[in-house]
Design an enzyme around this catalytic site. Structure first.
Site, mmCIF file in Angstrom:
data_model
loop_
_atom_site.group_PDB
_atom_site.id
_atom_site.type_symbol
_atom_site.label_atom_id
_atom_site.label_comp_id
_atom_site.label_asym_id
_atom_site.label_seq_id
_atom_site.Cartn_x
_atom_site.Cartn_y
_atom_site.Cartn_z
ATOM 1 N N HIS A 1 1.258 -4.693 -0.952
ATOM 2 C CA HIS A 1 1.582 -5.492 0.232
ATOM 3 C C HIS A 1 0.998 -6.900 0.133
ATOM 4 O O HIS A 1 1.591 -7.865 0.590
ATOM 5 C CB HIS A 1 1.068 -4.790 1.494
ATOM 6 N N ASP B 1 4.302 -8.925 7.859
ATOM 7 C CA ASP B 1 4.943 -8.143 6.805
ATOM 8 C C ASP B 1 5.598 -6.926 7.453
ATOM 9 O O ASP B 1 5.606 -6.790 8.683
ATOM 10 C CB ASP B 1 3.956 -7.820 5.666
ATOM 11 N N GLU C 1 11.867 3.352 -1.251
ATOM 12 C CA GLU C 1 13.260 2.909 -1.107
ATOM 13 C C GLU C 1 13.934 2.823 -2.471
ATOM 14 O O GLU C 1 14.966 2.184 -2.639
ATOM 15 C CB GLU C 1 13.304 1.573 -0.337
ATOM 16 N N GLN C 2 13.341 3.518 -3.474
ATOM 17 C CA GLN C 2 13.825 3.328 -4.847
ATOM 18 C C GLN C 2 15.230 3.892 -5.100
ATOM 19 O O GLN C 2 15.969 3.379 -5.941
ATOM 20 C CB GLN C 2 12.819 3.946 -5.830
HETATM 21 N N1 UDP Z 1 2.860 -2.815 -13.952
HETATM 22 C C1 UDP Z 1 2.309 -3.298 -15.117
HETATM 23 N N2 UDP Z 1 1.982 -2.389 -16.101
HETATM 24 C C2 UDP Z 1 2.182 -1.052 -15.967
HETATM 25 C C3 UDP Z 1 2.756 -0.583 -14.772
HETATM 26 C C4 UDP Z 1 3.105 -1.489 -13.776
HETATM 27 O O1 UDP Z 1 2.103 -4.505 -15.294
HETATM 28 O O2 UDP Z 1 1.875 -0.304 -16.897
HETATM 29 C C5 UDP Z 1 3.224 -3.792 -12.890
HETATM 30 C C6 UDP Z 1 4.694 -4.166 -12.988
HETATM 31 O O3 UDP Z 1 4.878 -5.280 -13.849
HETATM 32 C C7 UDP Z 1 5.048 -4.478 -11.539
HETATM 33 C C8 UDP Z 1 4.102 -3.620 -10.725
HETATM 34 O O4 UDP Z 1 3.078 -3.185 -11.623
HETATM 35 O O5 UDP Z 1 4.795 -5.849 -11.252
HETATM 36 C C9 UDP Z 1 4.789 -2.402 -10.142
HETATM 37 O O6 UDP Z 1 5.502 -2.808 -9.017
HETATM 38 P P1 UDP Z 1 6.847 -2.096 -8.587
HETATM 39 O O7 UDP Z 1 7.324 -2.754 -7.336
HETATM 40 O O8 UDP Z 1 7.818 -2.078 -9.690
HETATM 41 O O9 UDP Z 1 6.448 -0.590 -8.343
HETATM 42 P P2 UDP Z 1 5.288 0.114 -7.490
HETATM 43 O O10 UDP Z 1 4.141 0.277 -8.409
HETATM 44 O O11 UDP Z 1 5.004 -0.767 -6.312
HETATM 45 O O12 UDP Z 1 5.915 1.436 -7.139
#
Ligand code: UDP
Length: 480
Positions: free
Chosen positions: A18, A115, A393-394
């Site tokens: 967030h 937000d 929301e994926q």
């Molecule tokens: N990320 C990364 N390395 C990893 C896993 C995730 O740098 O091994 C970063 C990725 O680049 C992205 C974020 O973590 O910027 C994940 O955000 P996303 O919205 O895709 O998924 P969430 O983790 O929020 O479900």
């Protein structure tokens, strides 16, 4: 502080997911539009990674940060309340402290931006004569569905997920019941009520909604939101597509040099990158099927592996299966997997420098859980995807990629509900990496990548949309 300049206060709820989007918006407003921004960050406890992020993403003297400790709220929770419910209740309770922070500011902001979880703080703006907006760091399809939910709630009977017919939201590609965001999965649950309330607040409490998307990504849903006669009469407020606002990198425990050197050794567009976001994990059985699918496909891959959700991370064994290692093997990978695939596959434990990887010339596909940041990063790197949505929301994001944009393929089953078998995985990987269909997707995603870049340039669609938002705020500021 320049007294004539627009000053905006941005509220962020706790957690990196967030805080980061709010920091990125603040940065954009300060560095590209030279406006004053104060971030009101409600924090539980700031981790070293968060502290690093806070300092690295607030380089501008135009950005000021106020941290607000989260209020006590556990007495309001029920034992099985979800993360969404907890956050919504916490942020409602934080409204008093947010109000005090605004009231104590020597120069009062002209605009308050909440937000997703802090919309209940928007009435504070009325009290202090400020304008009020919501920032939703995802796409227009999600925003439209969220804001229309109170109508569906009256019109549709039973659980959405049980419906054979898709949900109809005027102007949008119909939404399959199984693809709705998590809070919509169970009507009657407290998180569902919180979610309906959020959507109603967007329209009733705000002067407008900013979204982290851009015209060419979200054309159809943006038209529904912005053009007269479709959703606009129901949703009322103006919408601004100001994205994609992404970070160029992420603080990472690994420097990633070995990973990049490994990629350097492989041909252009030949490696499939596999990763499930910052915390996504699979079941042990699903991990095993994925390993088999990757092996059977015969394609090159780089896979960020985490211990399975149902255990199995045995006494450090997992961590020794590191970069290029053929040493002790995690129990959930098939016997001999690392050895058999060592020339064309790399298993990276836990975390990898994703942005660098997706921008490497060798990477030609991304098997992703469809988090919005991952999608933006993949598109910016011009990498087509296999959409493997897990939660939140994926599933909705996956339909945007497959049905609207044609830059991803998707398993027949919903991965969170049913196991995806090795044969289907093999087929999807081959199809993305070596078929004509994969090639077409790569071409499409290249165009989309260009459009993302252009959208943010001066006179690009997102740049103009941000300017419209700012002009409207400035006009109201001057006439106040
Ligand atoms: N990320 C990364 N390395 C990893 C896993 C995730 O740098 O091994 C970063 C990725 O680049 C992205 C974020 O973590 O910027 C994940 O955000 P996303 O919205 O895709 O998924 P969430 O983790 O929020 O479900």
């Amino acid at each position: 502080m320049d007294q004539d300049k627009l000053h905006l206060a941005l509220i962020s709820s706790p957690g990196m997911g967030h805080l980061v989007p709010v920091l990125l918006l603040a940065n954009r407003l300060a560095t590209h539009h030279h406006l004053h921004v104060t971030i009101l960050a409600v924090t539980t406890q700031t981790s070293p990674v968060e502290s690093h992020l806070l300092s690295s993403l607030t380089p501008s003297t135009l950005i000021h940060l106020i941290q607000i400790p989260s209020p006590p709220f556990s007495h309001l929770l029920l034992p099985d309340d979800s993360v969404v419910t907890r956050l919504a209740i916490m942020m409602r309770e934080a409204a008093r402290a947010i109000r005090s922070a605004v009231s104590a500011m020597p120069r009062r902001p002209h605009v308050l931006i909440s937000d997703l979880f802090s919309t209940d703080s928007l009435p504070i703006a009325d009290e202090f004569g400020m304008q009020k907006y919501v920032y939703v760091p995802t796409n227009a399809r999600f925003v439209a569905l969220t804001m229309y939910l109170h109508v569906l709630d009256k019109e549709v009977e039973g659980q959405y997920v049980d419906r054979v017919e898709p949900l109809v939201v005027p102007g949008l590609v119909p939404v399959r019941g199984k693809d709705v965001p998590d809070p919509m999965l169970e009507r009657g649950n407290r998180q569902y009520d919180e979610y309906v309330r959020m959507g109603v607040n967007f329209a009733n409490l705000s002067d407008g909604v900013l979204m982290n998307t851009w015209r060419d990504l979200d054309r159809r849903s943006l038209d529904a939101l912005k053009c007269d006669g479709i959703l606009r009469p129901v949703l009322k407020v103006p919408f601004y597509d100001v994205g994609p606002l992404t970070r160029d990198g992420y603080p990472t425990p690994l420097e990633g040099i070995e990973v990049i050197e490994w990629l350097d050794r492989h041909p252009v567009d030949s490696v499939l990158f596999v990763s499930f976001g910052s915390g996504g994990t699979l079941s042990g059985r699903q991990l095993t099927e994925l390993a088999w699918g990757l092996e059977l496909s015969g394609q090159r891959f780089m896979w960020v592996v985490r211990p399975p959700v149902d255990g199995n991370a045995k006494d450090g064994t997992f961590f020794t299966a590191g970069i290029g290692s053929t040493g002790p093997m995690p129990t959930f990978l098939p016997e001999g997997f690392l050895n058999r695939t060592k020339d064309r596959g790399l298993v990276v434990p836990l975390w990898a420098p994703q942005v660098k990887i997706l921008n490497h010339r060798s990477v030609g596909g991304f098997l992703t859980h469809c988090g919005m940041n991952s999608i933006h990063e993949s598109i910016r790197g011009a990498v087509p995807m296999i959409a493997w949505p897990l939660y939140s929301e994926q599933r909705l994001n996956a339909t945007l990629l497959t049905e609207e944009l044609g830059v991803a393929i998707r398993p027949e089953v919903i991965p969170a509900e049913e196991e995806v078998g090795r044969v289907e995985i093999e087929k999807m990987v081959r199809s993305l990496m070596e078929s004509q269909e994969g090639k077409r997707m790569r071409e499409k995603v290249k165009l989309l990548s260009l459009s993302a870049k252009k959208a943010l340039e001066i006179n690009g669609s997102s740049y103009k949309s941000m300017c419209e938002f700012i002009s409207s705020c400035e006009m109201k500021m001057k006439s106040a």
